[in-house]
Design a protein around this motif. Structure first.
Motif, PDB file in Angstrom:
ATOM      1  N   ALA A  31       0.829  -1.207   0.000  1.00 46.95           N
ATOM      2  CA  ALA A  31       0.000   0.000   0.000  1.00 46.95           C
ATOM      3  C   ALA A  31       0.861   1.254   0.000  1.00 46.95           C
ATOM      4  N   PHE A  32       1.901   1.244   0.846  1.00 46.39           N
ATOM      5  CA  PHE A  32       2.787   2.407   0.880  1.00 46.39           C
ATOM      6  C   PHE A  32       3.455   2.608  -0.458  1.00 46.39           C
ATOM      7  N   ARG A  33       3.906   1.504  -1.032  1.00 44.48           N
ATOM      8  CA  ARG A  33       4.583   1.616  -2.315  1.00 44.48           C
ATOM      9  C   ARG A  33       3.655   2.251  -3.344  1.00 44.48           C
ATOM     10  N   LYS A  34       2.465   1.667  -3.444  1.00 47.26           N
ATOM     11  CA  LYS A  34       1.496   2.159  -4.426  1.00 47.26           C
ATOM     12  C   LYS A  34       1.228   3.643  -4.214  1.00 47.26           C
ATOM     13  N   ASN A  35       0.915   3.995  -2.974  1.00 46.49           N
ATOM     14  CA  ASN A  35       0.542   5.373  -2.711  1.00 46.49           C
ATOM     15  C   ASN A  35       1.687   6.348  -2.874  1.00 46.49           C
ATOM     16  N   LEU A  36       2.882   5.950  -2.422  1.00 43.86           N
ATOM     17  CA  LEU A  36       4.011   6.871  -2.554  1.00 43.86           C
ATOM     18  C   LEU A  36       4.355   7.087  -4.022  1.00 43.86           C
ATOM     19  N   VAL A  37       4.313   6.022  -4.808  1.00 40.58           N
ATOM     20  CA  VAL A  37       4.594   6.172  -6.232  1.00 40.58           C
ATOM     21  C   VAL A  37       3.552   7.085  -6.861  1.00 40.58           C
ATOM     22  N   GLU A  38       2.277   6.820  -6.550  1.00 37.54           N
ATOM     23  CA  GLU A  38       1.223   7.648  -7.138  1.00 37.54           C
ATOM     24  C   GLU A  38       1.333   9.096  -6.672  1.00 37.54           C
ATOM     25  N   LEU A  39       1.681   9.273  -5.392  1.00 34.20           N
ATOM     26  CA  LEU A  39       1.854  10.621  -4.878  1.00 34.20           C
ATOM     27  C   LEU A  39       2.916  11.363  -5.664  1.00 34.20           C
ATOM     28  N   ALA A  40       4.089  10.699  -5.820  1.00 35.86           N
ATOM     29  CA  ALA A  40       5.186  11.350  -6.538  1.00 35.86           C
ATOM     30  C   ALA A  40       4.776  11.667  -7.969  1.00 35.86           C
ATOM     31  N   GLU A  41       4.089  10.710  -8.601  1.00 39.37           N
ATOM     32  CA  GLU A  41       3.687  10.938  -9.992  1.00 39.37           C
ATOM     33  C   GLU A  41       2.718  12.111 -10.106  1.00 39.37           C
ATOM     34  N   LEU A  42       1.779  12.180  -9.170  1.00 38.07           N
ATOM     35  CA  LEU A  42       0.812  13.278  -9.211  1.00 38.07           C
ATOM     36  C   LEU A  42       1.478  14.614  -8.929  1.00 38.07           C
ATOM     37  N   GLU A  43       2.365  14.633  -7.922  1.00 37.55           N
ATOM     38  CA  GLU A  43       3.063  15.887  -7.609  1.00 37.55           C
ATOM     39  C   GLU A  43       3.830  16.373  -8.828  1.00 37.55           C
ATOM     40  N   LEU A  44       4.478  15.440  -9.506  1.00 34.19           N
ATOM     41  CA  LEU A  44       5.217  15.786 -10.721  1.00 34.19           C
ATOM     42  C   LEU A  44       4.286  16.354 -11.777  1.00 34.19           C
ATOM     43  N   LYS A  45       3.169  15.650 -11.972  1.00 39.45           N
ATOM     44  CA  LYS A  45       2.222  16.095 -12.991  1.00 39.45           C
ATOM     45  C   LYS A  45       1.759  17.515 -12.699  1.00 39.45           C
ATOM     46  N   HIS A  46       1.412  17.779 -11.447  1.00 39.31           N
ATOM     47  CA  HIS A  46       0.898  19.104 -11.100  1.00 39.31           C
ATOM     48  C   HIS A  46       1.971  20.173 -11.211  1.00 39.31           C
ATOM     49  N   ALA A  47       3.191  19.826 -10.764  1.00 35.17           N
ATOM     50  CA  ALA A  47       4.263  20.821 -10.846  1.00 35.17           C
ATOM     51  C   ALA A  47       4.547  21.163 -12.295  1.00 35.17           C
ATOM     52  N   LYS A  48       4.539  20.147 -13.153  1.00 38.46           N
ATOM     53  CA  LYS A  48       4.789  20.404 -14.571  1.00 38.46           C
ATOM     54  C   LYS A  48       3.663  21.252 -15.162  1.00 38.46           C
ATOM     55  N   GLY A  49       2.424  20.926 -14.754  1.00 34.57           N
ATOM     56  CA  GLY A  49       1.286  21.703 -15.235  1.00 34.57           C
ATOM     57  C   GLY A  49       1.406  23.165 -14.841  1.00 34.57           C
ATOM     58  N   ASN A  50       1.733  23.371 -13.559  1.00 34.76           N
ATOM     59  CA  ASN A  50       1.923  24.723 -13.038  1.00 34.76           C
ATOM     60  C   ASN A  50       2.997  25.455 -13.808  1.00 34.76           C
ATOM     61  N   LEU A  51       4.109  24.750 -14.009  1.00 32.98           N
ATOM     62  CA  LEU A  51       5.245  25.369 -14.681  1.00 32.98           C
ATOM     63  C   LEU A  51       4.848  25.822 -16.069  1.00 32.98           C
ATOM     64  N   GLN A  52       4.125  24.946 -16.762  1.00 34.21           N
ATOM     65  CA  GLN A  52       3.745  25.287 -18.131  1.00 34.21           C
ATOM     66  C   GLN A  52       2.837  26.515 -18.140  1.00 34.21           C
ATOM     67  N   LEU A  53       1.865  26.544 -17.203  1.00 34.87           N
ATOM     68  CA  LEU A  53       0.965  27.694 -17.103  1.00 34.87           C
ATOM     69  C   LEU A  53       1.753  28.982 -16.902  1.00 34.87           C
ATOM     70  N   LEU A  54       2.675  28.918 -15.912  1.00 33.97           N
ATOM     71  CA  LEU A  54       3.447  30.104 -15.570  1.00 33.97           C
ATOM     72  C   LEU A  54       4.281  30.567 -16.750  1.00 33.97           C
ATOM     73  N   GLN A  55       4.951  29.594 -17.399  1.00 32.95           N
ATOM     74  CA  GLN A  55       5.837  29.987 -18.491  1.00 32.95           C
ATOM     75  C   GLN A  55       5.079  30.563 -19.670  1.00 32.95           C
ATOM     76  N   SER A  56       3.922  29.986 -19.988  1.00 31.60           N
ATOM     77  CA  SER A  56       3.182  30.532 -21.135  1.00 31.60           C
ATOM     78  C   SER A  56       2.622  31.907 -20.798  1.00 31.60           C
ATOM     79  N   CYS A  57       2.216  32.091 -19.528  1.00 30.50           N
ATOM     80  CA  CYS A  57       1.723  33.410 -19.128  1.00 30.50           C
ATOM     81  C   CYS A  57       2.837  34.437 -19.222  1.00 30.50           C
ATOM     82  N   LEU A  58       4.022  34.073 -18.718  1.00 33.67           N
ATOM     83  CA  LEU A  58       5.161  34.987 -18.768  1.00 33.67           C
ATOM     84  C   LEU A  58       5.506  35.350 -20.201  1.00 33.67           C
ATOM     85  N   ALA A  59       5.422  34.348 -21.093  1.00 33.30           N
ATOM     86  CA  ALA A  59       5.737  34.610 -22.495  1.00 33.30           C
ATOM     87  C   ALA A  59       4.796  35.676 -23.047  1.00 33.30           C
TER      88      ALA A  59
END
Lengths: 295, 545
Positions: free
Chosen positions: A261-289
């Motif tokens: 359970a820990f493995r599953k959740n920690l992996v999913e947590l990391a993947e989601l955090e990555l997805k959101h951070a990348k999403g945020n980054l893209q939003l910010l960068q396109s806005c700045l552009a």
């Protein structure tokens, strides 16, 4: 403060906010239920339980009655007795190394999971607060943008839009952390409690067994009620051995499940955090552009 | 003659009074007393006739500060040298031949007491205006000249690449106990020729900054210039520093103040008119500065300030101005709205800073807890993964702390600055209202005098009549002058405000764009770091077997 027209225009996002929150909570509840049912289904004994089958198959309303006051009170007293007894029983040292180790482990683990669960909850709530602040900043910027007479109004509106979008992502970060981390810890808090309870029951039965042994010796010495004492002792022995066997298995399973359970959740947590951070980054960068292009 | 006509309040022989006078409100009483004591006070009325004729409406040369150091300085400036030459050529008998940008202390607001003299001018800052009215016939061309000279000065400045950079650094505690204070190093780098050197630095304390602002505000606000406000006093903050608490909250306070002082100076020197001001120059250059004692909140001047503020507030409520210019009404409304919106935004950003700090603390707590959990976990791979999680969270906590820092210093402080700036803008609009009121009052008084004259004509006491008639005629002339001056002043301040507001709006747009972009870039950095951290963690999580 009077509600200006701009604030009214911003109302649809409020409705969206409420929807998003509801969905997040719904997602959580559904996930918890799923985990619970899967566990029951995977259990060698519980899966055969008739109640479980009825739950899964009966295609009409189950009309489950909640506990009434009397039953709740009974539960309360049972718990009291159990914890008092648990203290007494836990003083008994176990001959079996496995169980002794498990007990030490579980007590410490349980406390630490409790702490981690509480801190994780606080963390998730803070994240949500930050997301809410982004929302307010977004609407303030929107108001500034619509009222400004200079060419900065377009600027403000674009940034307001950014904050709205980024807020949604931040809110999802918070919700995902809640789902993957806080809920996980909460679950294992209860699981470790359940494991502790199991150990308690085994210790109880051990104490009973030892008492039965002592009674048998006494009966043999006095040569009175020996047969009865023998039967009692045998029943206790069987009970103890049975519970020891199943407890061992359960505890081993507990570890396996926990790790998985820990493995599953920690992996999913990391993947989601990555997805959101990348999403945020893209939003910010396109806005700045866009903003840099304008100025 | 020059020596005799010593400009009363500004002579360096009176350092004590000098400080007193730089307090806007104190000016009033001190000027009166010194004028009364000065033997030469009736002099303005007895100026050579030629001057009076050209001078009746124009701005009188300012009561100029005799500062021998400055003579050379002004000689360096081409425009000022020209003016000095022009003034000298006219053989002025007044010692006030030095063109400075000092506004006459006998400014219109203080007129009622000084009425025996011809109305002194609202002398705009630039030197050329001192000369202009005398060159032209008394017309309202002064403002035009004023504009030209402003532009000239700006060109001059641009010719110098308008290059001046100010840094405030090295806060240092001086002294002990309740008399302790923080000294800041103010470093100026510039290629402007008005300064003695290209790079120089001085030590200043907070009250020095307040003193500077006070002087500038007194000189320029009532004629329509938007003077950037100084950072706010904080008794709590300073007490902590004085008491010697070396904790993070007092270092934060000092840093916040240092940054605010730097922004304040940078904004002030960006203003082309203020940049020319000798007080500003003295502040940046002189190694010794007379202490601005009257900036203390609980001093006599401080209390007088508060009383006057209250009086002003009451007056504002009672002045009902007939706004003939829609532009002003529109602008005032706009600034009112902007003020409201900025305050809301500021509150939201401050809440963000607060919550982010909380988040950071909670993440740190969780990290520790996760590490403990990892320690007690007996499955080795999971244990290691949990420890890694704890490390990641710790790093993320650091990240959020830095982001909160940016939230505050980049975004929140800018909003705070602008809220105070808008208050200054509103103040300038209020001054215009007061100016209008003065003009109106002068008109009313003139009317009354005329009615009195008419009455006298009809009266039947020949012996007293002639004298009374002469008196009233004189008074009528005087008030006619005042009315004309009032109108002129009003037009002047209106014109100045328009220009100032235009400049303010340009600056505002620039500032906000720069700051918001900087802020967004800080957010980008945070996200990039987050990605790095989670990418490093993911394989660890997957490695749990």
């Amino acid at each position: 403060m009077t509600t200006t027209l701009t604030e009214i225009k911003h109302l649809p996002t409020l409705a969206l906010l409420v929807c998003c929150e509801y969905l997040a909570i719904f997602k959580k509840t559904v996930a918890m239920h799923e985990v619970f049912l899967c566990r029951v289904a995977a259990h060698p004994i519980l899966r055969k339980d008739l109640n479980f089958h009825v739950f899964l198959e009966y295609n009409q309303d189950l009309s489950v009655r909640g506990k009434n006051k009397k039953e709740k009170l009974e539960d309360f007293f049972k718990n009291m007795v159990k914890s008092a007894d648990g203290v007494i029983v836990s003083g008994v040292k176990d001959v079996d190394d496995f169980f002794e180790h498990e007990r030490t482990f579980l007590v410490e683990y349980h406390n630490r999971v409790k702490d981690a669960s509480a801190k994780s909850d606080k963390m998730t709530r803070s994240h949500k607060n930050v997301a809410d602040d982004y929302n307010r900043i977004g609407s303030s910027l929107y108001a500034l943008g619509t009222q400004d007479s200079t060419d900065i109004c377009k600027f403000f509106l674009k940034v307001s839009e950014l904050f709205d979008k980024t807020r949604k992502i931040e809110a999802r970060v918070s919700a995902d952390e809640d789902l993957k981390l806080s809920d996980l810890l909460k679950y294992y808090l209860r699981e470790s409690q359940a494991a502790k309870d199991l150990l308690y029951r085994r210790s109880r039965s051990l104490v009973d067994y030892e008492n039965a042994n002592k009674a048998l010796d006494k009966a043999r010495a006095k040569n009175k009620d020996v047969l009865q004492a023998e039967t009692t002792q045998q029943i206790c022995c069987q009970k103890f051995e049975k519970i020891s066997e199943s407890a061992k298995q359960e505890l081993i399973d507990f570890k396996t499940r926990r790790v998985a359970a820990f493995r599953k959740n920690l992996v999913e947590l990391a993947e989601l955090e990555l997805k959101h951070a990348k999403g945020n980054l893209q939003l910010l960068q396109s806005c700045l552009a866009v903003l840099n292009g304008d100025t | 003659m020059a020596a005799e006509r010593e400009p009363p309040p500004l002579g360096e022989a009176r350092p004590a009074d000098f400080e007193e006078l730089e307090e806007g409100e104190d000016l009033f009483t001190s000027t009166v007393s010194t004028l009364e004591s000065s033997p030469s006070s009736p002099e303005p009325a007895s100026l050579p006739a030629e001057d009076l004729s050209t001078n009746s409406n124009g701005p009188k040369p300012a009561e100029i500060m005799l500062d021998d150091d400055r003579e050379d300085l002004f000689a360096e400036e081409p425009i000022l040298a020209q003016l000095v030459g022009m003034l000298n050529r006219r053989g002025r008998e007044q010692s006030s031949t030095e063109a400075t940008e000092e506004v006459s202390l006998d400014s219109p607001e203080r007129d009622p007491i000084l009425s025996p003299e011809p109305t002194p001018a609202i002398t705009p800052v630039t030197p050329t205006t001192l000369v202009a009215p005398r060159m032209e016939s008394k017309s309202v061309t002064a403002p035009v000249i004023f504009d030209r000279s402003r532009e000239e000065i700006e060109e001059e400045a641009n010719g110098d690449l308008f290059d001046i950079e100010i840094n405030v650094s090295d806060p240092e505690k001086v002294g002990d106990g309740m008399n302790a204070y923080m000294a800041y190093r103010v470093t100026t780098k510039t290629s402007l020729s008005m300064f003695h050197k290209n790079e120089f630095s001085v030590k200043r304390r907070f009250s020095d900054f307040l003193g500077l602002h006070s002087k500038l505000a007194t000189k320029y606000m009532h004629i329509g210039y938007i003077v950037p406000p100084a950072p706010e006093k904080s008794i709590v903050g300073m007490t902590k520093v004085k008491v010697g608490k070396e904790d993070s909250s007092s270092t934060e306070f000092v840093e916040k103040r240092r940054a605010a002082l730097e922004r304040y100076l940078q904004r002030t020197v960006k203003h082309p008119t203020l940049l020319q001001d000798p007080d500003l120059r003295q502040f940046l250059e002189s190694s010794e500065l007379p202490r601005a004692v009257n900036t203390q909140a609980l001093s006599g001047a401080g209390i007088l300030r508060m009383v006057n503020k209250a009086a002003d507030a009451v007056n504002k409520m009672t002045i009902k101005m007939n706004e003939s210019d829609a532009w002003f009404e529109e602008k005032q409304q706009q600034f009112e709205n902007l003020d409201q919106q900025l305050r809301k935004l500021h509150a939201s950003v401050e809440a963000l800073v607060c919550h982010r700090k909380e988040l950071s603390a909670n993440i740190a707590a969780f990290a520790k807890s996760a590490a403990m959990l990892g320690n007690s976990e007996d499955h080795t791979a999971l244990s290691r993964a949990l420890s890694q999680l704890a490390e990641v969270e710790e790093k993320i906590d650091q990240l959020h702390q830095e982001q909160a820092f940016a939230d505050f210093y980049v975004f929140a402080e800018l909003l705070g600055d602008y809220i105070r700036l808008i208050a200054a803008v509103k103040g300038v609009f209020d001054h215009r209202m007061k100016c209008w009121q003065k003009w109106q009052d002068a008109q009313v008084t003139l009317q009354k005098k005329r009615e009195a004259e008419a009455k006298l004509q009809l009266a039947n006491k020949p012996d007293k009549l002639q004298q009374a008639k002469d008196e009233i005629k004189e008074e009528i002339e005087e008030w006619e002058t005042k009315v004309q001056q009032g109108e002129k002043d009003f037009e002047q301040i209106s014109k100045t405000i328009r220009k100032e507001v235009g400049r303010f709006e340009k600056e505002r747009v620039k500032d906000f764009k720069t700051v918001i972009i900087e802020y967004l870039e800080s957010l980008v950095q945070t996200q990039q770091q987050l990605i790095k951290y989670w990418e490093a963690f993911l394989p660890e999580a997957k490695a749990i077997a």
